[in-house]
Enzyme design. Sequence first.
Site, PDB file in Angstrom:
ATOM      1  N   GLY A   1       0.815  -1.213   0.000  1.00 44.60           N
ATOM      2  CA  GLY A   1       0.000   0.000   0.000  1.00 44.60           C
ATOM      3  C   GLY A   1       0.849   1.264   0.000  1.00 44.60           C
ATOM      4  N   ASP A   2       1.942   1.247   0.751  1.00 45.91           N
ATOM      5  CA  ASP A   2       2.861   2.387   0.766  1.00 45.91           C
ATOM      6  C   ASP A   2       3.474   2.585  -0.616  1.00 45.91           C
ATOM      7  OD1 ASP A   2       2.378   2.327   3.537  1.00 45.91           O
ATOM      8  OD2 ASP A   2       4.077   0.979   3.845  1.00 45.91           O
TER       9      ASP A   2
END
Length: 303
Positions: free
Chosen positions: A248-249
């Site tokens: 997600g990052d």
Amino acid sequence: MIYTVTFNPSIDYVIDVEEFEKGKVNRVTKEYKYAGGKGINVSRVLKNLDIQSRAFGFIGGFTGRFIVDSLKSQGVETDFIEVSGDTRINVKLKSKEETEINGAGPEIDEEALNRLFKKIDKLSSKDFLVLAGNVQKSLPMDIYSIIQQKCSHKAVKVVVDTTGEALIATLKFNPFLIKPNNHELEEIFNVKINSKEELIHYGNELKEKGAENVVISMASEGALLICNEGVFHASAPKGIVKNSVGAGDSLIAGFIASYSEKSSLVEALKFGAATGSATAFSMDLCKMEDVKKLLTEITITKL
């Protein structure tokens, strides 16, 4: 310039154990140590994509020095504030099942927090600021909103990646981008989401509450972008998931990297989806060559 804030960095200690047995001595077959934390992950991926950023945050002790040395060796620019206590260690145990044990981290006092505010006060409308991760108990739960308010009169493009009430509190200051996943949307609205249409419905609610752009990550089903231009879906490329940490990052890093150069939200969605998937298919955070291989496999559809 892109700036990231990680309030609670960590050393991510990843260990492989072939057959983990509770209550017995287990031998590690492989081990890795990474500088971790959501904002730090974003900065690391940006560097891998040849985009410079500066990592803000709080570190302490010998573990904090490992964070600085590790990032310096990768060419990531840092401007951390030292606090008393040791930066935490998060253990990721990989066996038949994946188990995580996360440390608490040091407390952040008012003086240290004010030092961060002074750094943020220097940002301008040309800058992006990524606020990512959970907030320690020693800080106000609305700390991201406090930071946004300081940025609002300078038109800094603020990206928020957190959950629950901490996320909701940021919406009144119109963050440039938020990135909930389907489970986080369920938590925010206290519902069970069963379809893409429902994801879009609740994503639109967050946009109506103030978010400029909403990206909803859906793992193997790709990602959605809800923006003023409409709703767009990015398909997910095929591959073997080796690492869920940082995907997600990486999506956020890829999105900002593309948008900062091309100013196209749709292109940013495609590049972000490729970057997130490239990390999921890698043992560590992705490299540029990994992203380029996946870009051709991603299709963008306007819904």
